[in-house]
Design a protein around this motif. Structure first.
Motif, PDB file in Angstrom:
ATOM      1  N   LEU A  25      86.590  19.191  11.715  1.00  0.00           N
ATOM      2  CA  LEU A  25      87.795  18.405  11.417  1.00  0.00           C
ATOM      3  C   LEU A  25      88.611  18.140  12.679  1.00  0.00           C
ATOM      4  N   ASN A  28      87.683  15.060  14.238  1.00  0.00           N
ATOM      5  CA  ASN A  28      87.866  13.918  13.337  1.00  0.00           C
ATOM      6  C   ASN A  28      86.614  13.554  12.548  1.00  0.00           C
ATOM      7  N   ARG A  30      84.451  14.006   8.964  1.00  0.00           N
ATOM      8  CA  ARG A  30      84.640  14.323   7.542  1.00  0.00           C
ATOM      9  C   ARG A  30      83.500  15.236   7.116  1.00  0.00           C
ATOM     10  N   HIS A  59      91.532  20.194   2.367  1.00  0.00           N
ATOM     11  CA  HIS A  59      90.306  19.938   1.616  1.00  0.00           C
ATOM     12  C   HIS A  59      90.627  19.721   0.141  1.00  0.00           C
ATOM     13  N   SER A  74      90.677  13.047   1.532  1.00  0.00           N
ATOM     14  CA  SER A  74      90.468  14.398   2.048  1.00  0.00           C
ATOM     15  C   SER A  74      89.420  14.418   3.160  1.00  0.00           C
ATOM     16  N   PRO A  75      89.707  15.094   4.277  1.00  0.00           N
ATOM     17  CA  PRO A  75      88.726  15.181   5.357  1.00  0.00           C
ATOM     18  C   PRO A  75      87.580  16.149   5.044  1.00  0.00           C
ATOM     19  N   ALA A  76      87.788  17.040   4.062  1.00  0.00           N
ATOM     20  CA  ALA A  76      86.740  17.985   3.657  1.00  0.00           C
ATOM     21  C   ALA A  76      86.730  18.077   2.139  1.00  0.00           C
ATOM     22  N   TYR A  88      80.617  10.897   4.495  1.00  0.00           N
ATOM     23  CA  TYR A  88      80.981  12.071   5.276  1.00  0.00           C
ATOM     24  C   TYR A  88      80.061  12.163   6.479  1.00  0.00           C
TER      25      TYR A  88
END
Length: 147
Positions: A25, A28, A30, A59, A74-76, A88
């Protein structure tokens, strides 16, 4: 072609997963955290909030608690399923088998802890990736890669 990163010798597989997710993360990327069942997904969900005293990993869980708009932002995401339309960069595999559709990710992260069963499952996944002709980068966590 998917880059595969294998981390062996983890004292705590889930804490290692949290650290690797946080590192991705920071770059940057995903991350999709693939779990075999709801129980492990719930453990990961809790741990991502609490594993570090000074931070957390933003997340959400794809197990029915959050809505689709949250997934997109959400990045995760933690999920026990992989769909072909997910966007992702990294697939963090916590399943004991090779994940489906891993080829759609830029990176696949595999972690093996110190238990005999987990190490054996990881060796089998490693052999499968090698038989597919994939290049694997291996890191021995006994050498403190994540310290």
């Amino acid at each position: 072609m998917t880059q595969i990163y294998f981390y062996s010798g983890a004292r705590d597989k889930l804490v290692t997963a949290c650290r690797l997710c946080a590192k991705a993360l920071q770059k940057n990327m995903r991350v999709l955290i693939y779990t075999p069942d709801v129980a492990l997904a719930e453990k990961m969900d809790e741990l991502l909030w609490t594993f570090s005293a000074i931070s957390f990993v933003p997340h959400c869980s794809a197990l029915g608690k959050d809505n689709e708009q949250v997934y997109k932002l959400s990045p995760a995401i933690i999920s026990n399923q992989i769909h072909s339309d997910q966007d992702y960069d990294v697939l963090l595999n916590l399943h004991d088998q090779c994940p489906p559709l891993f080829e759609q990710f830029d990176r696949l992260i595999e972690i093996a802890d110190l238990s005999n069963q987990d190490s054996e499952n990881a060796r089998e996944r490693y052999r499968n990736y090698k038989q597919m002709g994939l290049h694997i980068q291996h890191y021995d966590l006994n050498d403190s890669v994540l310290s």
